[in-house]
Design a protein around this motif. Sequence first.
Motif, mmCIF file in Angstrom:
data_model
loop_
_atom_site.group_PDB
_atom_site.id
_atom_site.type_symbol
_atom_site.label_atom_id
_atom_site.label_comp_id
_atom_site.label_asym_id
_atom_site.label_seq_id
_atom_site.Cartn_x
_atom_site.Cartn_y
_atom_site.Cartn_z
ATOM 1 N N LEU A 194 -4.396 -20.842 -16.563
ATOM 2 C CA LEU A 194 -4.623 -22.031 -15.479
ATOM 3 C C LEU A 194 -4.758 -21.771 -14.051
ATOM 4 O O LEU A 194 -3.981 -20.993 -13.511
ATOM 5 C CB LEU A 194 -3.709 -23.240 -15.686
ATOM 6 N N SER A 195 -5.991 -22.060 -13.587
ATOM 7 C CA SER A 195 -6.170 -21.795 -11.945
ATOM 8 C C SER A 195 -5.726 -22.946 -10.978
ATOM 9 O O SER A 195 -5.765 -24.103 -11.289
ATOM 10 C CB SER A 195 -7.618 -21.515 -12.029
ATOM 11 N N GLY A 196 -5.327 -22.351 -9.991
ATOM 12 C CA GLY A 196 -5.053 -23.392 -8.884
ATOM 13 C C GLY A 196 -5.361 -22.797 -7.453
ATOM 14 O O GLY A 196 -6.174 -21.753 -7.542
ATOM 15 N N TYR A 197 -4.701 -23.271 -6.599
ATOM 16 C CA TYR A 197 -5.071 -22.611 -5.049
ATOM 17 C C TYR A 197 -4.109 -22.889 -4.175
ATOM 18 O O TYR A 197 -3.283 -23.825 -4.436
ATOM 19 C CB TYR A 197 -6.781 -23.050 -4.518
ATOM 20 N N ILE A 254 -1.310 -26.893 -7.982
ATOM 21 C CA ILE A 254 -0.682 -26.062 -9.040
ATOM 22 C C ILE A 254 -0.889 -26.948 -10.548
ATOM 23 O O ILE A 254 -0.661 -28.220 -10.429
ATOM 24 C CB ILE A 254 0.992 -26.337 -8.669
ATOM 25 N N PRO A 255 -1.558 -26.190 -11.325
ATOM 26 C CA PRO A 255 -1.739 -26.711 -12.633
ATOM 27 C C PRO A 255 -0.506 -26.906 -13.341
ATOM 28 O O PRO A 255 -0.046 -25.753 -13.882
ATOM 29 C CB PRO A 255 -2.901 -25.949 -13.123
ATOM 30 N N LEU A 256 -0.040 -28.295 -13.620
ATOM 31 C CA LEU A 256 1.142 -28.262 -14.437
ATOM 32 C C LEU A 256 0.879 -28.247 -15.934
ATOM 33 O O LEU A 256 1.771 -27.802 -16.916
ATOM 34 C CB LEU A 256 1.703 -29.549 -14.241
ATOM 35 N N SER A 257 -0.429 -28.483 -16.518
ATOM 36 C CA SER A 257 -0.838 -28.340 -17.872
ATOM 37 C C SER A 257 -2.507 -28.431 -17.643
ATOM 38 O O SER A 257 -3.099 -28.379 -16.701
ATOM 39 C CB SER A 257 -0.465 -29.557 -18.702
ATOM 40 N N ASN A 258 -3.107 -28.464 -18.889
ATOM 41 C CA ASN A 258 -4.410 -28.251 -19.082
ATOM 42 C C ASN A 258 -5.002 -29.574 -18.175
ATOM 43 O O ASN A 258 -6.305 -29.556 -18.080
ATOM 44 C CB ASN A 258 -5.036 -28.253 -20.319
ATOM 45 N N SER A 259 -4.468 -30.657 -18.224
ATOM 46 C CA SER A 259 -4.857 -31.964 -17.857
ATOM 47 C C SER A 259 -4.056 -32.350 -16.608
ATOM 48 O O SER A 259 -4.498 -33.686 -16.186
ATOM 49 C CB SER A 259 -4.588 -32.846 -19.266
ATOM 50 N N LEU A 260 -2.944 -31.719 -16.199
ATOM 51 C CA LEU A 260 -2.214 -32.183 -14.967
ATOM 52 C C LEU A 260 -2.239 -31.341 -13.770
ATOM 53 O O LEU A 260 -1.838 -30.055 -14.288
ATOM 54 C CB LEU A 260 -0.878 -32.666 -15.639
#
Length: 910
Positions: free
Chosen positions: A525-528, A605-611
């Motif tokens: 999962l990607s974030g920034y 921060i991606p906590l899951s695919n949807s959150l």
Amino acid sequence: MAAGRISGRVVGTANGQPVAQAQVSVQGMLLGTTSDLDGRYLLTDVPAGSVEINVRKIGFAPKTIINVGVEGGETTELDVSLENVVVALETVTVTASAERGTTRAMLDKRRTSDAVLDAMGSFEIKQIPASDAADVAKRMSGVTVSEGRFVYVRGLGDRYSQTTLNGSSLPSPEPEREVVPLDLFPSSFLESVSTQKTYTPDRPGEFSGGSVEISTKELPERFSASIGVGTGFNTVSHFRQAPNFLTYQGGGKDWLGVDDGTRGLPQYVEQQLGGLAGNRLPADPQSRLAAGPEFPRQFNPTTETTPINRSVDFSLGTRSSVLGRDVGLVLGLTYNDDYQVRENEIERKYRASSFDPTVPEDRRVPNIDYTFARGTRSVRIGAIGNLTVLATPTNKISLRTTFNRNTDDEARQYAGTNREDLGGPVRSDRLRFVSRELHWGQLSGEHQTILGSRLEWRAAIARASRDEPGLREALYLNSTTGDPNDPYYLENVGTSGRYLWSKLTDDDQNFELDWQIPFVLWSDLSGYLKVGGAYRDRTRDFAARRFGWSFLGGIVEDIEQDLTSDNIVGGNPGPNQFAINEVVEPGDQYQAFDRRQAGYLMFEIPLSNSLRAILGARVENYNMDIESRGDTVSGIDETDVLPAVNLVWKLRPSMNLRAAYSGTVDRPEFRELAPFQFTEAASLRQLFGNPDLLVTKIQSVDLRWDWFRRTGELISVSAFYKHLDAPIEQVFIAAASTAYSFQNAENGSLYGLEFDARQRLDVISSLLQDFSAQGNLSLVNSEVNVIESGTFVPTNTVRPLEGQSSYSLNLGLVYQSPTGATEIGTFYSRFGERLTAAGGSGVPDIYEQPRNQVDATVRQTIAGGLRMKLKASNLLNAAYVYTQEANGIVQIQREYKTGVSFSVGLSHEF
């Protein structure tokens, strides 16, 4: 058959960020391009007909859009969204109609933003009867506009809102406020207007009600030029049997909204005393006699037939290759010259006994009861020049410039009774010219750098100014018989036979840097990570000079007739003689210095695919000093840490649930801290600063559910709560019945609900497929606990926040023909009762009452590039009514009507 073009923007579905260097091509043809730093692309020489478009980029699922219609010589708009993936997937195929929508870009911005956001793009702006950014903003959920230019977001007054232009902060031309009036920005220059309602650390810390973000047009897809002319009239102002427009002899450049020197300071004051910030007029007879004859002697308005409103606008946009670089240019100019009459406007001032049930009704009369007539010429000039260079597909440099001038030239009369301090019938004449300007320039860069990171920087310089040259006012009193038909004599009080010159300049330099670095976490999962900083330096200079004639009362019936050169003296005046004096107030000269440095750190921060969570903090240092005549009289120096957390839960691809928490501040404004009395520029009432004011601390909690049902459709529900510690409120001073000051209330709270919907009506019947409806409703409640102290004796210690409406409602119905040649829109708005001034010493608070407003627009393509636009505003002509109420007794404090306005415009696009 001639070829056409396809243009649009490629964005990621996860966060709405632009996708740079995506490959865009036409299936089966050697036609292709790549998207630039903003995700924009342009395909040229595309054969007319139906084609397929392929879009590919590593890290995203490839997509094919079928049934894309292209017309010869025309540009087809097609925005594309790509799904973020790590593992290569099969190509997603959709139809062009499913991928495209007239408001898709703005709704996508709302759907994928890090914060709670509402936005309106240029397409929607064209549909509504909006002449400036204030008209646009008031159509948004939870937004109301006061005085036609000051924005209230979620019921919080204009002091709790901030405005940015293309990402940079702006100075204010308002002497008593830091807020930016949105009527400075013509709607024809706007690419979008958005309101961010939850805080993120990349925003300035004075974020309370929300941030209004104005974006101007740049980087057109093709060459275009248009010129337009318009005219209009008002049912109160125009086509009356008798001339009713109050005016006076002005200068030769009034049509440009600038004084040519006709209203300037007398030559003696300018040259011998040093001008606006110079030395005081000596009291000796020789100096007074030398200066007196140079002062203007026109005080009386004249009446003429109201001229017709007129407007002209021009715009040009082009995009071409220069030395192998993609260069875009946007130029624009707009000019409006409007005339408005306001008649039978009543304004009253009551004492506490007027609300006492034991007092007979015929004795509950106001202390002051005036009826006004005004004639106002409003000149609006705007210019824009934006140059954008795409040095490479991943490096963009932009130079943006904006100039705006808004000028109001007013002649005003009132007549009535003053029982408070004059004791009889009175009448007054006033001539006033106020010009506000904004000069703004920004150099910015956007770069895609190492590791796919995105670096943005903005450097801006701006000057806001307000010039009020040569206000003149005369007050006449009949104190002998009390019969309004008997003679009135020039009254020897401070507001009679007086002049005012004032000038404000607010210079602003600021620089901002944002660096966004993507990363991949668990489960691919990607974030920034986003870091940045900001620096802002403001300097405000204000100077005013006040002069008045000294004369014997009870003799002069017409100052303009009696004020001749022979009657001007240097010593004490005798009958029908005049001697000039200067009136000095401590607040007539001041300088204010505002310096801010800030740095921030935030993560997605991606906590899951949807959150996903967007969290971080901003550290902001604020230093402000006020100097008056060389002495530092007040100041603030503090550092704040401002946290923010935003959570976005994607319940399904078309549905989001958001939650947010933040801590922000609201700081005292320049004049609120100044420890002296001054005269408010707008209303000319007396204000006292308070150097003991504290910074307001604000905590906010938000929740929003969005459902983007189909392209261009939305259903949204929001809830919010704000707690304000030591909010700054304007208060009524009991010791001086016409004076106000500022105080930190103990605390305050604000909570509410917002509902927003946009719906295409083909769900009802296929016959309605060309119709769409939109609406929003805000329900807001607030409470502030004010403190009784010193001369401040509040009538109500618990009351709503000033300017907060209990509700606001906007509805709209729009028809667009299948070809787009015809557009018709009707719009309805209403806001709830709102507090406009807090009362004291038993006098009730003043509330503006709800009113209904209906507007309509028609846009029609006639032939080729020729278009016509009809606009009708305020069709119901509902009255503006302000009331005071106590013990079941309601008194009207102020009331007026503005009339129904109609306009027609013709434009031709080349």
